[in-house]
Scaffold this active site. Structure first.
Site, PDB file in Angstrom:
ATOM      1  N   ASP A 383       0.848  -1.191   0.000  1.00  0.00           N
ATOM      2  CA  ASP A 383       0.000   0.000   0.000  1.00  0.00           C
ATOM      3  C   ASP A 383       0.882   1.239   0.000  1.00  0.00           C
ATOM      4  O   ASP A 383       1.904   1.287   0.708  1.00  0.00           O
ATOM      5  CB  ASP A 383      -0.915   0.005   1.237  1.00  0.00           C
ATOM      6  CG  ASP A 383      -1.880   1.179   1.218  1.00  0.00           C
ATOM      7  OD1 ASP A 383      -2.856   1.117   0.445  1.00  0.00           O
ATOM      8  OD2 ASP A 383      -1.632   2.164   1.951  1.00  0.00           O
ATOM      9  N   ILE A 384       0.524   2.243  -0.822  1.00  0.00           N
ATOM     10  CA  ILE A 384       1.278   3.499  -0.857  1.00  0.00           C
ATOM     11  C   ILE A 384       0.895   4.311   0.380  1.00  0.00           C
ATOM     12  O   ILE A 384      -0.286   4.576   0.636  1.00  0.00           O
ATOM     13  CB  ILE A 384       0.977   4.296  -2.134  1.00  0.00           C
ATOM     14  CG1 ILE A 384       1.339   3.459  -3.377  1.00  0.00           C
ATOM     15  CG2 ILE A 384       1.750   5.618  -2.136  1.00  0.00           C
ATOM     16  CD1 ILE A 384       1.015   4.136  -4.680  1.00  0.00           C
ATOM     17  N   ASN A 391      -2.851  12.827  -3.037  1.00  0.00           N
ATOM     18  CA  ASN A 391      -3.828  13.246  -4.048  1.00  0.00           C
ATOM     19  C   ASN A 391      -4.444  14.596  -3.721  1.00  0.00           C
ATOM     20  O   ASN A 391      -4.624  15.450  -4.596  1.00  0.00           O
ATOM     21  CB  ASN A 391      -4.937  12.190  -4.172  1.00  0.00           C
ATOM     22  CG  ASN A 391      -4.600  11.121  -5.211  1.00  0.00           C
ATOM     23  OD1 ASN A 391      -3.769  11.342  -6.072  1.00  0.00           O
ATOM     24  ND2 ASN A 391      -5.225   9.977  -5.095  1.00  0.00           N
ATOM     25  N   ASP A 400      -1.911   9.866 -10.352  1.00  0.00           N
ATOM     26  CA  ASP A 400      -1.857   8.808 -11.362  1.00  0.00           C
ATOM     27  C   ASP A 400      -0.422   8.535 -11.802  1.00  0.00           C
ATOM     28  O   ASP A 400      -0.025   7.376 -12.002  1.00  0.00           O
ATOM     29  CB  ASP A 400      -2.701   9.203 -12.581  1.00  0.00           C
ATOM     30  CG  ASP A 400      -4.196   9.175 -12.280  1.00  0.00           C
ATOM     31  OD1 ASP A 400      -4.573   8.613 -11.237  1.00  0.00           O
ATOM     32  OD2 ASP A 400      -4.969   9.737 -13.090  1.00  0.00           O
ATOM     33  N   GLU A 427      -4.719   2.432  -4.348  1.00  0.00           N
ATOM     34  CA  GLU A 427      -3.259   2.499  -4.257  1.00  0.00           C
ATOM     35  C   GLU A 427      -2.656   1.209  -3.726  1.00  0.00           C
ATOM     36  O   GLU A 427      -1.501   1.190  -3.298  1.00  0.00           O
ATOM     37  CB  GLU A 427      -2.851   3.678  -3.357  1.00  0.00           C
ATOM     38  CG  GLU A 427      -3.187   3.521  -1.885  1.00  0.00           C
ATOM     39  CD  GLU A 427      -4.600   3.980  -1.551  1.00  0.00           C
ATOM     40  OE1 GLU A 427      -4.862   4.235  -0.367  1.00  0.00           O
ATOM     41  OE2 GLU A 427      -5.445   4.095  -2.470  1.00  0.00           O
TER      42      GLU A 427
END
Length: 527
Positions: A383-384, A391, A400, A427
Protein backbone atom coordinates in the site's frame (compact mmCIF):
# COMPACT_ATOMS: atom_id res chain seq x y z
CA UNK A 1 20.42 -17.65 -2.48
CA UNK A 2 17.43 -15.31 -2.63
CA UNK A 3 14.94 -17.88 -1.36
CA UNK A 4 13.39 -18.45 -4.83
CA UNK A 5 13.21 -22.15 -5.65
CA UNK A 6 13.20 -22.98 -9.40
CA UNK A 7 9.80 -23.58 -11.00
CA UNK A 8 9.87 -25.94 -14.00
CA UNK A 9 6.93 -24.51 -15.88
CA UNK A 10 5.31 -21.10 -16.25
CA UNK A 11 2.14 -20.60 -14.31
CA UNK A 12 -0.87 -19.67 -16.36
CA UNK A 13 -3.64 -17.46 -15.14
CA UNK A 14 -7.09 -17.16 -16.59
CA UNK A 15 -6.09 -14.30 -18.84
CA UNK A 16 -3.16 -16.33 -20.17
CA UNK A 17 -5.47 -19.23 -20.96
CA UNK A 18 -7.83 -16.83 -22.68
CA UNK A 19 -4.93 -15.42 -24.68
CA UNK A 20 -3.62 -18.83 -25.76
CA UNK A 21 -5.81 -19.12 -28.92
CA UNK A 22 -4.68 -15.70 -30.04
CA UNK A 23 -1.03 -16.51 -29.29
CA UNK A 24 -1.43 -19.56 -31.52
CA UNK A 25 -3.08 -17.34 -34.10
CA UNK A 26 -0.13 -14.95 -33.94
CA UNK A 27 2.25 -17.84 -34.53
CA UNK A 28 0.06 -19.30 -37.26
CA UNK A 29 0.77 -16.46 -39.70
CA UNK A 30 4.44 -17.46 -39.79
CA UNK A 31 3.50 -21.05 -40.51
CA UNK A 32 1.06 -19.94 -43.23
CA UNK A 33 3.77 -17.93 -45.02
CA UNK A 34 6.35 -20.70 -44.61
CA UNK A 35 3.88 -23.38 -45.72
CA UNK A 36 2.86 -21.32 -48.75
CA UNK A 37 6.49 -20.80 -49.76
CA UNK A 38 7.27 -24.48 -49.16
CA UNK A 39 4.32 -25.69 -51.23
CA UNK A 40 5.23 -23.27 -54.03
CA UNK A 41 8.84 -24.50 -54.00
CA UNK A 42 7.67 -28.14 -54.03
CA UNK A 43 5.34 -27.45 -56.97
CA UNK A 44 8.12 -25.68 -58.86
CA UNK A 45 10.49 -28.53 -58.03
CA UNK A 46 8.04 -31.13 -59.33
CA UNK A 47 7.47 -29.03 -62.45
CA UNK A 48 11.22 -28.67 -63.07
CA UNK A 49 11.70 -32.41 -62.50
CA UNK A 50 8.92 -33.28 -64.95
CA UNK A 51 10.26 -30.86 -67.55
CA UNK A 52 13.80 -32.19 -67.11
CA UNK A 53 12.56 -35.75 -67.60
CA UNK A 54 10.73 -34.57 -70.74
CA UNK A 55 14.00 -33.10 -72.00
CA UNK A 56 15.86 -36.35 -71.35
CA UNK A 57 13.13 -38.32 -73.13
CA UNK A 58 13.39 -36.03 -76.16
CA UNK A 59 17.17 -36.55 -76.30
CA UNK A 60 16.74 -40.29 -75.85
CA UNK A 61 14.25 -40.47 -78.72
CA UNK A 62 16.64 -38.47 -80.92
CA UNK A 63 19.49 -40.81 -79.98
CA UNK A 64 17.42 -43.87 -80.88
CA UNK A 65 16.36 -42.30 -84.18
CA UNK A 66 19.98 -41.49 -85.00
CA UNK A 67 21.04 -45.06 -84.29
CA UNK A 68 18.32 -46.36 -86.61
CA UNK A 69 19.51 -44.03 -89.37
CA UNK A 70 23.10 -45.14 -88.81
CA UNK A 71 22.08 -48.75 -89.25
CA UNK A 72 20.41 -47.87 -92.56
CA UNK A 73 23.57 -46.10 -93.72
CA UNK A 74 25.89 -48.85 -92.56
CA UNK A 75 23.89 -51.62 -94.22
CA UNK A 76 23.47 -49.77 -97.52
CA UNK A 77 27.15 -48.81 -97.76
CA UNK A 78 28.36 -52.24 -96.66
CA UNK A 79 26.13 -54.01 -99.19
CA UNK A 80 27.24 -51.85 -102.11
CA UNK A 81 30.90 -51.95 -101.14
CA UNK A 82 30.68 -55.74 -100.92
CA UNK A 83 29.21 -55.88 -104.44
CA UNK A 84 31.86 -53.53 -105.85
CA UNK A 85 34.62 -55.43 -104.08
CA UNK A 86 33.44 -58.73 -105.58
CA UNK A 87 33.61 -57.16 -109.04
CA UNK A 88 37.00 -55.72 -108.20
CA UNK A 89 38.36 -59.09 -107.06
CA UNK A 90 37.03 -60.76 -110.21
CA UNK A 91 38.66 -58.16 -112.41
CA UNK A 92 41.93 -58.42 -110.46
CA UNK A 93 42.07 -62.23 -110.63
CA UNK A 94 41.01 -62.41 -114.26
CA UNK A 95 43.55 -59.79 -115.31
CA UNK A 96 46.32 -62.07 -113.97
CA UNK A 97 45.25 -65.11 -115.98
CA UNK A 98 47.27 -65.61 -119.22
CA UNK A 99 44.39 -67.35 -120.95
CA UNK A 100 42.12 -64.35 -120.36
CA UNK A 101 44.77 -61.89 -121.52
CA UNK A 102 45.22 -63.98 -124.70
CA UNK A 103 41.58 -63.61 -125.69
CA UNK A 104 40.38 -61.04 -128.21
CA UNK A 105 39.69 -57.68 -126.59
CA UNK A 106 35.87 -57.77 -126.83
CA UNK A 107 35.74 -61.22 -125.25
CA UNK A 108 38.38 -60.26 -122.72
CA UNK A 109 36.27 -57.28 -121.63
CA UNK A 110 33.19 -59.49 -121.31
CA UNK A 111 35.10 -61.66 -118.84
CA UNK A 112 36.83 -58.84 -116.93
CA UNK A 113 33.83 -56.59 -116.44
CA UNK A 114 30.45 -57.83 -115.25
CA UNK A 115 27.21 -55.86 -115.42
CA UNK A 116 28.08 -53.94 -112.22
CA UNK A 117 30.07 -51.53 -114.39
CA UNK A 118 26.74 -50.28 -115.66
CA UNK A 119 25.56 -49.32 -112.20
CA UNK A 120 24.31 -45.77 -111.81
CA UNK A 121 27.07 -44.51 -109.51
CA UNK A 122 30.00 -46.57 -110.78
CA UNK A 123 32.55 -44.40 -112.57
CA UNK A 124 35.05 -46.86 -114.03
CA UNK A 125 36.97 -50.01 -113.23
CA UNK A 126 40.71 -49.67 -113.93
CA UNK A 127 43.92 -51.59 -113.71
CA UNK A 128 46.96 -49.36 -113.22
CA UNK A 129 50.55 -50.57 -113.70
CA UNK A 130 53.49 -50.00 -111.36
CA UNK A 131 54.07 -46.55 -112.85
CA UNK A 132 50.48 -45.35 -112.43
CA UNK A 133 49.43 -45.72 -116.06
CA UNK A 134 46.08 -47.24 -116.99
CA UNK A 135 46.40 -50.63 -118.68
CA UNK A 136 42.79 -51.85 -118.47
CA UNK A 137 39.79 -49.50 -118.62
CA UNK A 138 36.15 -50.56 -118.31
CA UNK A 139 35.01 -47.31 -119.94
CA UNK A 140 37.13 -47.60 -123.10
CA UNK A 141 38.42 -50.40 -125.30
CA UNK A 142 41.63 -48.47 -125.60
CA UNK A 143 42.78 -47.44 -122.10
CA UNK A 144 42.64 -43.71 -121.54
CA UNK A 145 45.82 -41.80 -120.92
CA UNK A 146 46.33 -40.65 -117.35
CA UNK A 147 49.07 -40.72 -114.75
CA UNK A 148 47.52 -41.81 -111.43
CA UNK A 149 50.76 -42.38 -109.53
CA UNK A 150 50.03 -39.38 -107.24
CA UNK A 151 46.70 -40.69 -106.00
CA UNK A 152 46.62 -41.94 -102.42
CA UNK A 153 45.09 -45.26 -103.49
CA UNK A 154 48.21 -45.84 -105.63
CA UNK A 155 50.84 -44.74 -103.13
CA UNK A 156 49.26 -46.66 -100.24
CA UNK A 157 49.36 -49.98 -102.08
CA UNK A 158 52.80 -49.28 -103.54
CA UNK A 159 54.27 -48.67 -100.08
CA UNK A 160 52.40 -51.33 -98.08
CA UNK A 161 51.68 -54.82 -99.42
CA UNK A 162 49.26 -55.62 -96.56
CA UNK A 163 46.64 -52.88 -96.95
CA UNK A 164 43.95 -55.06 -98.54
CA UNK A 165 40.77 -53.26 -99.63
CA UNK A 166 41.34 -49.51 -99.47
CA UNK A 167 38.87 -46.62 -99.66
CA UNK A 168 40.57 -43.49 -100.96
CA UNK A 169 40.14 -39.89 -100.01
CA UNK A 170 37.67 -37.97 -102.20
CA UNK A 171 39.20 -36.72 -105.45
CA UNK A 172 38.11 -34.94 -108.62
CA UNK A 173 38.35 -37.43 -111.47
CA UNK A 174 40.75 -36.67 -114.32
CA UNK A 175 38.79 -39.02 -116.54
CA UNK A 176 35.26 -37.71 -115.89
CA UNK A 177 35.53 -33.92 -116.05
CA UNK A 178 36.40 -33.36 -112.39
CA UNK A 179 33.51 -35.35 -110.94
CA UNK A 180 33.99 -35.96 -107.20
CA UNK A 181 34.65 -39.64 -106.54
CA UNK A 182 36.26 -42.13 -104.17
CA UNK A 183 38.06 -45.30 -105.18
CA UNK A 184 37.93 -48.83 -103.84
CA UNK A 185 41.29 -50.44 -104.66
CA UNK A 186 43.40 -53.55 -104.18
CA UNK A 187 47.11 -54.19 -104.81
CA UNK A 188 48.34 -56.34 -107.69
CA UNK A 189 51.53 -58.30 -107.05
CA UNK A 190 54.11 -59.88 -109.33
CA UNK A 191 54.80 -63.61 -108.81
CA UNK A 192 57.71 -62.65 -106.57
CA UNK A 193 55.43 -60.44 -104.42
CA UNK A 194 56.74 -57.14 -105.72
CA UNK A 195 54.40 -54.30 -106.61
CA UNK A 196 52.83 -54.68 -110.05
CA UNK A 197 50.02 -52.15 -109.92
CA UNK A 198 46.53 -51.41 -108.58
CA UNK A 199 43.03 -52.56 -109.48
CA UNK A 200 40.37 -50.01 -108.61
CA UNK A 201 36.74 -49.08 -109.02
CA UNK A 202 35.73 -45.42 -108.91
CA UNK A 203 32.45 -44.57 -107.10
CA UNK A 204 30.77 -41.23 -107.66
CA UNK A 205 30.12 -39.15 -104.54
CA UNK A 206 26.62 -38.72 -105.96
CA UNK A 207 25.89 -42.16 -104.49
CA UNK A 208 26.65 -40.97 -100.95
CA UNK A 209 24.98 -37.62 -101.60
CA UNK A 210 21.71 -39.25 -102.69
CA UNK A 211 21.90 -41.77 -99.84
CA UNK A 212 22.29 -39.05 -97.19
CA UNK A 213 19.72 -36.75 -98.78
CA UNK A 214 17.02 -39.35 -98.13
CA UNK A 215 17.48 -39.08 -94.34
CA UNK A 216 15.33 -36.65 -92.34
CA UNK A 217 17.42 -35.20 -89.52
CA UNK A 218 15.75 -31.83 -89.04
CA UNK A 219 16.41 -28.42 -90.57
CA UNK A 220 19.72 -27.88 -88.78
CA UNK A 221 20.98 -31.47 -88.52
CA UNK A 222 23.88 -32.93 -90.46
CA UNK A 223 24.93 -36.37 -91.66
CA UNK A 224 28.62 -37.02 -92.24
CA UNK A 225 30.76 -39.73 -93.71
CA UNK A 226 34.32 -39.32 -92.45
CA UNK A 227 37.46 -41.25 -93.09
CA UNK A 228 39.11 -42.28 -89.86
CA UNK A 229 41.81 -39.66 -90.51
CA UNK A 230 39.14 -36.97 -89.99
CA UNK A 231 38.66 -35.95 -93.61
CA UNK A 232 35.13 -35.45 -94.89
CA UNK A 233 33.90 -37.79 -97.61
CA UNK A 234 30.44 -36.26 -97.84
CA UNK A 235 28.29 -33.99 -95.75
CA UNK A 236 24.55 -33.44 -95.81
CA UNK A 237 23.56 -30.64 -96.37
CA UNK A 238 26.01 -30.89 -99.22
CA UNK A 239 28.61 -28.23 -99.86
CA UNK A 240 31.33 -28.95 -102.37
CA UNK A 241 33.78 -26.88 -100.37
CA UNK A 242 33.48 -29.38 -97.47
CA UNK A 243 34.56 -32.43 -99.51
CA UNK A 244 37.96 -33.68 -98.39
CA UNK A 245 38.31 -31.07 -95.64
CA UNK A 246 40.37 -32.31 -92.71
CA UNK A 247 38.25 -31.72 -89.64
CA UNK A 248 40.14 -31.17 -86.40
CA UNK A 249 37.54 -30.08 -83.86
CA UNK A 250 35.71 -31.45 -80.80
CA UNK A 251 32.95 -32.82 -83.00
CA UNK A 252 35.44 -35.29 -84.47
CA UNK A 253 38.12 -35.43 -81.79
CA UNK A 254 35.51 -36.75 -79.33
CA UNK A 255 34.99 -39.88 -81.44
CA UNK A 256 36.60 -42.89 -79.80
CA UNK A 257 37.83 -44.93 -82.75
CA UNK A 258 38.58 -47.84 -80.44
CA UNK A 259 34.85 -48.59 -80.21
CA UNK A 260 32.41 -49.30 -83.00
CA UNK A 261 29.79 -46.69 -82.01
CA UNK A 262 29.02 -43.92 -79.55
CA UNK A 263 27.10 -40.75 -78.75
CA UNK A 264 28.18 -37.32 -77.54
CA UNK A 265 27.15 -33.66 -77.63
CA UNK A 266 29.43 -31.06 -79.23
CA UNK A 267 29.51 -28.02 -81.46
CA UNK A 268 29.80 -28.63 -85.19
CA UNK A 269 33.31 -28.10 -86.52
CA UNK A 270 32.14 -26.11 -89.54
CA UNK A 271 29.20 -24.06 -88.23
CA UNK A 272 29.40 -24.09 -84.44
CA UNK A 273 25.87 -25.49 -83.99
CA UNK A 274 25.43 -27.72 -80.92
CA UNK A 275 24.36 -31.17 -82.00
CA UNK A 276 23.80 -34.66 -80.64
CA UNK A 277 26.42 -36.72 -82.50
CA UNK A 278 25.85 -40.46 -82.90
CA UNK A 279 28.48 -42.38 -84.85
CA UNK A 280 29.15 -45.90 -86.08
CA UNK A 281 32.05 -47.38 -87.98
CA UNK A 282 31.32 -49.06 -91.29
CA UNK A 283 32.68 -52.63 -90.98
CA UNK A 284 35.72 -53.34 -93.12
CA UNK A 285 36.25 -49.71 -94.15
CA UNK A 286 38.11 -46.75 -92.64
CA UNK A 287 34.81 -44.89 -92.59
CA UNK A 288 32.78 -43.41 -89.73
CA UNK A 289 29.12 -42.55 -90.32
CA UNK A 290 27.78 -39.73 -88.19
CA UNK A 291 24.19 -38.60 -87.69
CA UNK A 292 23.92 -35.32 -85.78
CA UNK A 293 20.52 -33.67 -85.29
CA UNK A 294 20.74 -30.15 -83.90
CA UNK A 295 19.94 -29.74 -80.22
CA UNK A 296 17.59 -26.86 -81.07
CA UNK A 297 15.63 -29.11 -83.44
CA UNK A 298 15.45 -31.92 -80.88
CA UNK A 299 14.37 -29.68 -78.02
CA UNK A 300 12.37 -27.06 -79.96
CA UNK A 301 8.95 -28.51 -79.13
CA UNK A 302 10.03 -29.33 -75.58
CA UNK A 303 11.27 -25.77 -75.03
CA UNK A 304 8.00 -24.24 -76.23
CA UNK A 305 6.02 -26.56 -73.99
CA UNK A 306 8.38 -25.93 -71.07
CA UNK A 307 8.09 -22.18 -71.54
CA UNK A 308 4.30 -22.36 -71.35
CA UNK A 309 4.11 -24.87 -68.49
CA UNK A 310 7.00 -23.35 -66.55
CA UNK A 311 5.62 -19.84 -66.98
CA UNK A 312 2.16 -20.84 -65.83
CA UNK A 313 3.59 -22.75 -62.88
CA UNK A 314 5.78 -19.79 -61.91
CA UNK A 315 2.80 -17.43 -62.09
CA UNK A 316 0.67 -19.85 -60.10
CA UNK A 317 3.41 -20.29 -57.47
CA UNK A 318 3.92 -16.54 -57.09
CA UNK A 319 0.15 -16.10 -56.82
CA UNK A 320 -0.02 -18.88 -54.23
CA UNK A 321 2.74 -17.30 -52.16
CA UNK A 322 1.02 -13.92 -52.52
CA UNK A 323 -2.27 -15.32 -51.27
CA UNK A 324 -0.44 -17.03 -48.41
CA UNK A 325 1.21 -13.74 -47.47
CA UNK A 326 -2.12 -11.91 -47.59
CA UNK A 327 -3.69 -14.59 -45.40
CA UNK A 328 -0.73 -14.45 -43.03
CA UNK A 329 -1.02 -10.67 -42.88
CA UNK A 330 -4.72 -10.96 -42.07
CA UNK A 331 -3.99 -13.50 -39.35
CA UNK A 332 -1.23 -11.30 -37.96
CA UNK A 333 -3.46 -8.25 -37.86
CA UNK A 334 -6.28 -10.21 -36.28
CA UNK A 335 -3.93 -11.73 -33.70
CA UNK A 336 -2.51 -8.28 -32.94
CA UNK A 337 -5.99 -6.86 -32.47
CA UNK A 338 -7.04 -9.75 -30.26
CA UNK A 339 -3.81 -9.45 -28.29
CA UNK A 340 -4.55 -5.79 -27.65
CA UNK A 341 -8.05 -6.72 -26.48
CA UNK A 342 -6.61 -9.36 -24.14
CA UNK A 343 -4.05 -6.84 -22.90
CA UNK A 344 -6.78 -4.31 -22.22
CA UNK A 345 -8.98 -6.92 -20.54
CA UNK A 346 -6.29 -8.30 -18.23
CA UNK A 347 -4.06 -5.29 -17.47
CA UNK A 348 -4.64 -2.14 -15.54
CA UNK A 349 -4.58 0.71 -18.04
CA UNK A 350 -2.96 3.20 -15.66
CA UNK A 351 -0.17 1.12 -14.14
CA UNK A 352 0.38 -1.58 -16.78
CA UNK A 353 0.30 -4.45 -14.24
CA UNK A 354 -2.48 -7.05 -14.06
CA UNK A 355 -5.93 -5.80 -13.11
CA UNK A 356 -7.97 -7.17 -10.23
CA UNK A 357 -9.81 -9.78 -12.30
CA UNK A 358 -6.62 -11.21 -13.82
CA UNK A 359 -4.84 -10.98 -10.46
CA UNK A 360 -7.48 -13.10 -8.73
CA UNK A 361 -7.37 -15.72 -11.49
CA UNK A 362 -3.56 -15.96 -11.48
CA UNK A 363 -3.37 -16.20 -7.69
CA UNK A 364 -5.99 -18.96 -7.71
CA UNK A 365 -4.01 -20.88 -10.35
CA UNK A 366 -0.77 -20.42 -8.39
CA UNK A 367 -2.46 -21.66 -5.24
CA UNK A 368 -3.74 -24.81 -6.96
CA UNK A 369 -0.30 -25.60 -8.30
CA UNK A 370 1.33 -25.08 -4.92
CA UNK A 371 -1.23 -27.46 -3.40
CA UNK A 372 -0.51 -30.10 -6.06
CA UNK A 373 3.26 -29.74 -5.64
CA UNK A 374 3.08 -29.36 -1.82
CA UNK A 375 5.28 -26.28 -2.22
CA UNK A 376 5.21 -22.92 -0.48
CA UNK A 377 3.56 -19.79 -1.83
CA UNK A 378 4.01 -16.24 -0.59
CA UNK A 379 1.96 -13.06 -1.00
CA UNK A 380 2.94 -9.41 -0.58
CA UNK A 381 0.23 -6.84 0.16
CA UNK A 382 1.54 -3.36 -0.72
CA UNK A 383 0.00 0.00 0.00
CA UNK A 384 1.28 3.50 -0.86
CA UNK A 385 1.66 5.47 2.37
CA UNK A 386 -0.44 8.61 2.83
CA UNK A 387 -1.67 8.43 -0.75
CA UNK A 388 -4.99 10.20 -0.03
CA UNK A 389 -3.04 13.13 1.34
CA UNK A 390 -0.80 13.03 -1.77
CA UNK A 391 -3.83 13.25 -4.05
CA UNK A 392 -5.37 16.05 -2.06
CA UNK A 393 -2.18 18.12 -2.13
CA UNK A 394 -0.74 17.38 -5.58
CA UNK A 395 -3.92 16.56 -7.50
CA UNK A 396 -5.21 13.38 -9.04
CA UNK A 397 -3.15 13.76 -12.23
CA UNK A 398 0.05 13.73 -10.19
CA UNK A 399 -1.36 10.83 -8.20
CA UNK A 400 -1.86 8.81 -11.36
CA UNK A 401 1.78 9.44 -12.34
CA UNK A 402 2.94 8.36 -8.90
CA UNK A 403 0.86 5.17 -9.11
CA UNK A 404 2.44 4.26 -12.45
CA UNK A 405 5.98 4.89 -11.15
CA UNK A 406 5.39 2.80 -8.03
CA UNK A 407 3.99 -0.04 -10.18
CA UNK A 408 7.15 0.02 -12.34
CA UNK A 409 9.35 -0.15 -9.24
CA UNK A 410 7.38 -3.12 -7.91
CA UNK A 411 7.55 -4.97 -11.24
CA UNK A 412 11.30 -4.25 -11.50
CA UNK A 413 11.89 -6.03 -8.19
CA UNK A 414 9.91 -9.12 -9.23
CA UNK A 415 12.00 -10.73 -11.96
CA UNK A 416 10.79 -14.30 -12.46
CA UNK A 417 8.39 -14.67 -15.39
CA UNK A 418 5.88 -16.66 -13.32
CA UNK A 419 5.71 -14.19 -10.38
CA UNK A 420 2.48 -12.25 -10.20
CA UNK A 421 2.10 -8.47 -9.92
CA UNK A 422 -1.33 -6.83 -9.92
CA UNK A 423 -3.25 -3.78 -8.79
CA UNK A 424 -5.62 -4.84 -6.05
CA UNK A 425 -7.51 -1.56 -5.97
CA UNK A 426 -6.85 2.15 -5.47
CA UNK A 427 -3.26 2.50 -4.26
CA UNK A 428 -2.95 -1.18 -3.22
CA UNK A 429 -0.90 -3.80 -5.06
CA UNK A 430 -0.48 -7.51 -4.54
CA UNK A 431 2.53 -9.64 -5.47
CA UNK A 432 2.18 -13.45 -5.69
CA UNK A 433 5.39 -15.45 -5.34
CA UNK A 434 4.87 -19.13 -6.22
CA UNK A 435 7.37 -21.67 -4.86
CA UNK A 436 8.91 -19.02 -2.62
CA UNK A 437 9.45 -19.50 1.15
CA UNK A 438 9.06 -16.72 3.70
CA UNK A 439 12.69 -15.54 3.80
CA UNK A 440 12.77 -15.09 0.04
CA UNK A 441 9.48 -13.20 0.11
CA UNK A 442 10.81 -10.84 2.80
CA UNK A 443 13.90 -10.03 0.70
CA UNK A 444 11.71 -9.18 -2.28
CA UNK A 445 9.43 -7.06 -0.09
CA UNK A 446 12.43 -5.09 1.21
CA UNK A 447 13.68 -4.64 -2.38
CA UNK A 448 10.26 -3.22 -3.33
CA UNK A 449 10.16 -0.88 -0.35
CA UNK A 450 13.68 0.42 -1.02
CA UNK A 451 13.04 0.70 -4.77
CA UNK A 452 9.97 2.89 -4.24
CA UNK A 453 11.74 5.10 -1.71
CA UNK A 454 14.68 5.55 -4.12
CA UNK A 455 12.29 6.95 -6.70
CA UNK A 456 12.36 10.07 -4.51
CA UNK A 457 8.91 11.22 -5.58
CA UNK A 458 8.30 14.35 -3.44
CA UNK A 459 5.55 14.00 -0.77
CA UNK A 460 5.53 16.95 1.65
CA UNK A 461 2.48 15.56 3.44
CA UNK A 462 4.45 12.52 4.59
CA UNK A 463 7.03 12.35 7.39
CA UNK A 464 9.62 10.83 5.04
CA UNK A 465 9.23 13.64 2.46
CA UNK A 466 8.98 11.17 -0.42
CA UNK A 467 6.49 8.57 -1.54
CA UNK A 468 6.94 5.25 0.32
CA UNK A 469 5.10 1.95 0.62
CA UNK A 470 4.30 -0.42 3.43
CA UNK A 471 4.39 -4.17 2.75
CA UNK A 472 2.75 -7.08 4.49
CA UNK A 473 4.21 -10.54 3.92
CA UNK A 474 2.54 -13.91 4.33
CA UNK A 475 3.78 -17.36 3.32
CA UNK A 476 2.36 -20.86 3.63
CA UNK A 477 2.09 -24.33 2.18
CA UNK A 478 -1.55 -24.55 0.95
CA UNK A 479 -2.28 -27.78 2.85
CA UNK A 480 -1.32 -26.15 6.17
CA UNK A 481 -3.68 -23.19 5.99
CA UNK A 482 -7.47 -23.15 6.11
CA UNK A 483 -10.13 -20.66 7.05
CA UNK A 484 -13.79 -21.38 7.25
CA UNK A 485 -15.99 -19.47 4.87
CA UNK A 486 -13.08 -18.12 2.75
CA UNK A 487 -11.28 -19.40 -0.35
CA UNK A 488 -7.81 -20.54 0.65
CA UNK A 489 -5.92 -17.98 -1.44
CA UNK A 490 -8.09 -15.28 0.17
CA UNK A 491 -6.89 -16.55 3.54
CA UNK A 492 -3.28 -15.98 2.47
CA UNK A 493 -4.15 -12.46 1.31
CA UNK A 494 -5.90 -11.79 4.61
CA UNK A 495 -2.72 -12.75 6.43
CA UNK A 496 -0.65 -10.42 4.22
CA UNK A 497 -3.23 -7.65 4.67
CA UNK A 498 -3.01 -8.05 8.45
CA UNK A 499 0.76 -7.75 8.28
CA UNK A 500 0.35 -4.61 6.15
CA UNK A 501 -1.97 -3.16 8.83
CA UNK A 502 0.79 -3.79 11.37
CA UNK A 503 3.35 -1.98 9.18
CA UNK A 504 0.99 1.00 8.89
CA UNK A 505 0.45 1.17 12.63
CA UNK A 506 4.18 0.97 13.34
CA UNK A 507 5.12 4.02 11.29
CA UNK A 508 4.77 3.03 7.62
CA UNK A 509 7.63 2.57 5.06
CA UNK A 510 8.14 -0.84 6.58
CA UNK A 511 7.89 -4.55 5.89
CA UNK A 512 6.04 -6.75 8.38
CA UNK A 513 5.47 -10.49 8.46
CA UNK A 514 2.15 -12.09 9.30
CA UNK A 515 2.31 -13.14 12.93
CA UNK A 516 0.16 -16.28 12.61
CA UNK A 517 -0.94 -18.79 10.01
CA UNK A 518 -4.53 -17.92 10.85
CA UNK A 519 -5.83 -14.69 9.35
CA UNK A 520 -6.35 -11.86 11.76
CA UNK A 521 -9.45 -9.68 11.55
CA UNK A 522 -8.65 -6.46 9.82
CA UNK A 523 -8.94 -3.52 12.22
CA UNK A 524 -9.81 -1.05 9.50
CA UNK A 525 -8.00 0.95 6.82
CA UNK A 526 -4.99 3.01 7.82
CA UNK A 527 -4.53 5.96 5.49
Amino acid sequence: MDGHAPLPDRLEGAHERAARPFVRLARLHRYVTAAGAFIAVVMLGLCVTALYEGRQEALLRARDTSRNLLQILEKDISRNVEIYDLSLKWMLDSSQRPDVLALPTPLQREILFDRSTQAKYLGAMLVVDAKGHIVIDSASVKPRKADLSDRDYFTVHRDDPHVGLYLSRPFQSRLRNGEWSVALSRRINNPDGSFKGVALVAISLAYFKDLLAGLDIGPHGVVLLLRDDGSIIIRQPFREADVGVQVVAPSVATIDLSVESGTYVAKGALDGVTRLFSYERVPGLPVVAIVAPAEDDILGTWRKRSLVIGGLMAIFSVAFVGVSMLLARELRQRASAQSRLIEQATHDKLTGVSNRHALDAMLAAAWRKARRDKSSISALFIDIDKFKAYNDFYGHAAGDVALAEVAKAIAASVRRPFDIVGRYGGEEFVVGLPDTPLDGAVRIAEAIREGVQQLAIPHTQHAYGVVTVSVGVASAVPESIAHRGLHQVDALLRLADAALYTAKNEGRNAVRIAATTQPAEAAGEVA
